[in-house]
Design a protein around this motif. Sequence first.
Motif, mmCIF file in Angstrom:
data_model
loop_
_atom_site.group_PDB
_atom_site.id
_atom_site.type_symbol
_atom_site.label_atom_id
_atom_site.label_comp_id
_atom_site.label_asym_id
_atom_site.label_seq_id
_atom_site.Cartn_x
_atom_site.Cartn_y
_atom_site.Cartn_z
ATOM 1 N N UNK A 122 0.850 -1.195 0.000
ATOM 2 C CA UNK A 122 0.000 0.000 0.000
ATOM 3 C C UNK A 122 0.880 1.238 0.000
ATOM 4 N N UNK A 123 0.462 2.236 -0.750
ATOM 5 C CA UNK A 123 1.197 3.501 -0.795
ATOM 6 C C UNK A 123 0.347 4.680 -0.338
ATOM 7 N N UNK A 124 -0.994 4.521 -0.399
ATOM 8 C CA UNK A 124 -1.890 5.623 -0.054
ATOM 9 C C UNK A 124 -2.982 5.142 0.884
ATOM 10 N N UNK A 125 -3.503 6.083 1.669
ATOM 11 C CA UNK A 125 -4.630 5.758 2.533
ATOM 12 C C UNK A 125 -5.829 5.378 1.671
ATOM 13 N N UNK A 126 -6.740 4.673 2.281
ATOM 14 C CA UNK A 126 -7.886 4.122 1.572
ATOM 15 C C UNK A 126 -8.751 5.179 0.899
ATOM 16 N N UNK A 127 -8.969 6.285 1.505
ATOM 17 C CA UNK A 127 -9.882 7.284 0.967
ATOM 18 C C UNK A 127 -9.128 8.572 0.667
ATOM 19 N N UNK A 128 -9.838 9.675 0.602
ATOM 20 C CA UNK A 128 -9.228 10.979 0.388
ATOM 21 C C UNK A 128 -10.192 12.034 0.905
ATOM 22 N N UNK A 129 -9.659 13.208 1.169
ATOM 23 C CA UNK A 129 -10.477 14.338 1.613
ATOM 24 C C UNK A 129 -10.891 15.143 0.395
ATOM 25 N N UNK A 130 -12.134 15.578 0.370
ATOM 26 C CA UNK A 130 -12.555 16.466 -0.711
ATOM 27 C C UNK A 130 -13.337 17.646 -0.163
ATOM 28 N N UNK A 131 -13.251 18.725 -0.893
ATOM 29 C CA UNK A 131 -13.995 19.940 -0.577
ATOM 30 C C UNK A 131 -14.547 20.473 -1.896
ATOM 31 N N UNK A 132 -15.853 20.617 -1.972
ATOM 32 C CA UNK A 132 -16.483 21.165 -3.165
ATOM 33 C C UNK A 132 -16.321 22.680 -3.112
ATOM 34 N N UNK A 133 -15.719 23.238 -4.141
ATOM 35 C CA UNK A 133 -15.470 24.680 -4.189
ATOM 36 C C UNK A 133 -16.721 25.373 -4.695
ATOM 37 N N UNK A 134 -17.186 26.351 -3.924
ATOM 38 C CA UNK A 134 -18.477 26.966 -4.224
ATOM 39 C C UNK A 134 -18.401 28.415 -4.703
ATOM 40 N N UNK A 135 -17.193 28.986 -4.688
ATOM 41 C CA UNK A 135 -17.086 30.382 -5.114
ATOM 42 C C UNK A 135 -15.680 30.660 -5.623
ATOM 43 N N UNK A 136 -15.545 31.792 -6.313
ATOM 44 C CA UNK A 136 -14.229 32.200 -6.811
ATOM 45 C C UNK A 136 -13.278 32.515 -5.646
ATOM 46 N N UNK A 137 -13.824 33.094 -4.578
ATOM 47 C CA UNK A 137 -13.010 33.410 -3.409
ATOM 48 C C UNK A 137 -12.486 32.123 -2.765
ATOM 49 N N UNK A 138 -13.341 31.114 -2.686
ATOM 50 C CA UNK A 138 -12.950 29.814 -2.147
ATOM 51 C C UNK A 138 -11.838 29.205 -3.011
ATOM 52 N N UNK A 139 -12.009 29.268 -4.318
ATOM 53 C CA UNK A 139 -11.016 28.755 -5.264
ATOM 54 C C UNK A 139 -9.672 29.457 -5.061
ATOM 55 N N UNK A 140 -9.700 30.786 -5.011
ATOM 56 C CA UNK A 140 -8.468 31.565 -4.834
ATOM 57 C C UNK A 140 -7.800 31.263 -3.492
ATOM 58 N N UNK A 141 -8.601 31.103 -2.453
ATOM 59 C CA UNK A 141 -8.077 30.790 -1.121
ATOM 60 C C UNK A 141 -7.368 29.426 -1.126
ATOM 61 N N UNK A 142 -7.959 28.455 -1.790
ATOM 62 C CA UNK A 142 -7.349 27.120 -1.858
ATOM 63 C C UNK A 142 -6.084 27.153 -2.700
#
Length: 162
Positions: A122-142
């Motif tokens: 195994x090289x990676x954990x089973x799952x992953x974290x996700x965040x749905x981006x809802x705005x341009x400000x959110x996108x820029x912040x990420x």
Amino acid sequence: MERKERKKNRLSSYDYSQNGAYFLTICTHKRKPFLSKISKEEEFPILTKEGQIVENVILSVPEKYPAIAIDRYILMPDHIHLLVRVEKGTGNPSPTVGKAVAWLKYNATKQINCVHGIIGQKRFQRSFYDHVIRSEEDYDSIWMYIDNNPLSWKIKHGVVAL
């Protein structure tokens, strides 16, 4: 002994194949730091041989899934941050984010294990974290979060002081 039920980390009613932007974090198995090295002198992480393999797989995701664009990414020692966009209708197959991540992890693991002459590690954990981006400000912040992640790592791990 009662088994602890895994927490669901996807929005149950959300269609992860629809157009949109997503912030993803994929962690290495047991958080082993094998993807890159963080140095005081370098601004960005220095990719290991394994990290270079993972980077090549990341860059090939849009070839496999033309509906997915990789806008930004960084390979830290024990995790990966990705800023991706799904643009349905720009290619076939039109995958979910989860299918693309599974393909990425499978291919990176297979190639890394092949280089080391190992099968099934195994090289990676089973799952992953996700965040749905809802705005341009959110996108820029990420975007900024991804860019600043190496410095945050250096501060957290005592590589540099404030």
